[in-house]
Scaffold this active site. Structure first.
Site, short mmCIF file in Angstrom:
data_model
loop_
_atom_site.label_atom_id
_atom_site.label_comp_id
_atom_site.label_asym_id
_atom_site.label_seq_id
_atom_site.Cartn_x
_atom_site.Cartn_y
_atom_site.Cartn_z
N CYS A 1 -21.63 -9.57 26.78
CA CYS A 1 -20.18 -9.34 26.74
C CYS A 1 -19.98 -7.85 26.90
O CYS A 1 -20.51 -7.05 26.10
CB CYS A 1 -19.62 -9.82 25.40
SG CYS A 1 -17.89 -9.39 25.10
N HIS B 1 -17.37 -12.65 32.61
CA HIS B 1 -16.56 -13.72 33.20
C HIS B 1 -16.31 -13.49 34.69
O HIS B 1 -16.14 -14.45 35.45
CB HIS B 1 -15.20 -13.82 32.49
CG HIS B 1 -15.23 -14.42 31.13
ND1 HIS B 1 -15.76 -13.77 30.04
CD2 HIS B 1 -14.79 -15.62 30.67
CE1 HIS B 1 -15.65 -14.52 28.97
NE2 HIS B 1 -15.07 -15.66 29.31
N GLU C 1 -11.74 -19.09 31.65
CA GLU C 1 -11.90 -20.05 30.56
C GLU C 1 -11.14 -21.34 30.83
O GLU C 1 -11.54 -22.42 30.40
CB GLU C 1 -11.41 -19.42 29.24
CG GLU C 1 -12.25 -18.26 28.75
CD GLU C 1 -13.54 -18.68 28.09
OE1 GLU C 1 -13.60 -19.80 27.56
OE2 GLU C 1 -14.51 -17.89 28.11
N ASP D 1 -21.60 -14.27 23.83
CA ASP D 1 -20.44 -13.77 24.55
C ASP D 1 -19.19 -14.28 23.84
O ASP D 1 -19.27 -15.17 22.99
CB ASP D 1 -20.46 -14.24 26.01
CG ASP D 1 -19.29 -13.70 26.82
OD1 ASP D 1 -19.04 -12.48 26.75
OD2 ASP D 1 -18.62 -14.48 27.51
N SER D 2 -18.05 -13.74 24.24
CA SER D 2 -16.79 -14.19 23.65
C SER D 2 -16.43 -15.61 24.09
O SER D 2 -15.59 -16.25 23.46
CB SER D 2 -15.66 -13.24 24.03
OG SER D 2 -15.49 -13.21 25.44
N CYS E 1 -17.18 -7.39 33.32
CA CYS E 1 -16.99 -8.45 32.32
C CYS E 1 -17.80 -9.64 32.82
O CYS E 1 -17.75 -9.96 34.01
CB CYS E 1 -15.52 -8.83 32.18
SG CYS E 1 -15.21 -10.25 31.11
#
Length: 282
Positions: free
Chosen positions: A73, A187, A152, A10-11, A185
């Protein structure tokens, strides 16, 4: 090959929501994860850049012995998945198609919202998959680019700024009578409570990680790669000597912060992680 690890990338930290599902649903599987924390987010980058990053990371995961790849992702799944399948011979799965499938199955009134990064929403891929599944559904997409840096940064459920951002992004859904919202997403499930609070209890939230893991199991079975031995991913101590865990985690920056974050998400603490730096890809 059935004892080899599953490669997941993933990013950043969002892909850990997919890792959590794999650990719970496929406890016999070892995992190797790469979080591109030095180059997060992917959602505001060009398609060419995301394709390049994805290829670099898959090569790295294969060098570590991965038997299959999960692109955890949505942005990379949306713009790079098909190209990655052409470039590499191992089985590769993304998170978009499973998420769209789940949303089509649970909606009652055919009005589905999708939130994601700018690149994911711009691609229209969720709309395409949903309309193929059911031509009568109406899909409303909304890019929520600030959600990724908020996650994040660790500004999650109880943060007032996060709730204010969520209310601003999601206000447009109020008049569209959606009954299903895809967290497009990886996240975003980490903001599940605040998103549910904003859209209301009548809206069903779909986490693509759950359906992705089901499809991953089918993919492994189909390719005779499923490891069904119990506890294959667990770490343990034997004869007073520590044995390294079979789950491995790599990031391109801020390894210690990643470890702290992962400890609050995964069912077991990440005992081994390594910062490798993106310069290895050059």
């Amino acid at each position: 090959m059935d004892n080899a690890p599953i490669g997941v990338f993933d990013s950043g930290v969002g892909g850990l929501t997919v890792v959590r599902e794999i650990m719970e649903q496929l406890p016999g599987e070892a995992l190797i994860y790469f979080g591109d924390t030095a180059r997060v987010p992917y959602g505001n980058k060009s398609e060419e850049t995301v394709v390049r990053y994805s290829a670099q990371i898959i090569k790295f995961l294969l060098s570590k012995g991965a038997k299959t790849i999960v692109i955890a992702c949505n942005t990379a799944s949306a713009v790079a998945l098909e190209k990655m399948k052409e470039m590499f011979e191992v089985p590769i799965i993304g998170v978009v198609k499973p998420g769209a499938k789940a949303a089509a199955e649970v909606t009652k009134n055919g009005k589905i919202g999708v939130i994601g990064t700018e690149a994911t929403i711009r691609s229209g891929i969720y709309n395409d998959f949903l309309r193929k599944t059911d031509p009568h559904v109406t899909v409303y997409g909304k890019a929520c680019p600030l959600f990724v840096p908020l996650v994040e940064e660790g500004w999650l459920e109880e943060d007032t700024i996060t709730e204010q951002v969520a209310r601003r992004y999601l206000a447009g859904f109020c008049g569209q009578e959606i009954d299903t919202l895809v967290l497009g997403c990886t996240h975003y499930p980490l903001l599940r409570s605040v998103i549910q609070k904003v859209v209301g209890d009548k809206v069903r939230l779909v986490n693509p990680a759950v359906e992705t893991t089901r499809e991953l199991k089918y993919l492994l079975e189909e390719n005779h790669l499923l490891n069904e031995s119990a506890g294959a991913g667990e770490s343990y101590a034997a004869a007073g000597k520590e044995v390294l865990p079979r789950h491995e985690f790599f990031v391109s920056d801020r390894a210690e912060k990643f470890k702290q974050f992962a400890a609050g998400i995964l069912p077991s603490v990440v005992l081994r992680q390594e910062n490798i730096g993106v310069e290895i890809f050059e």
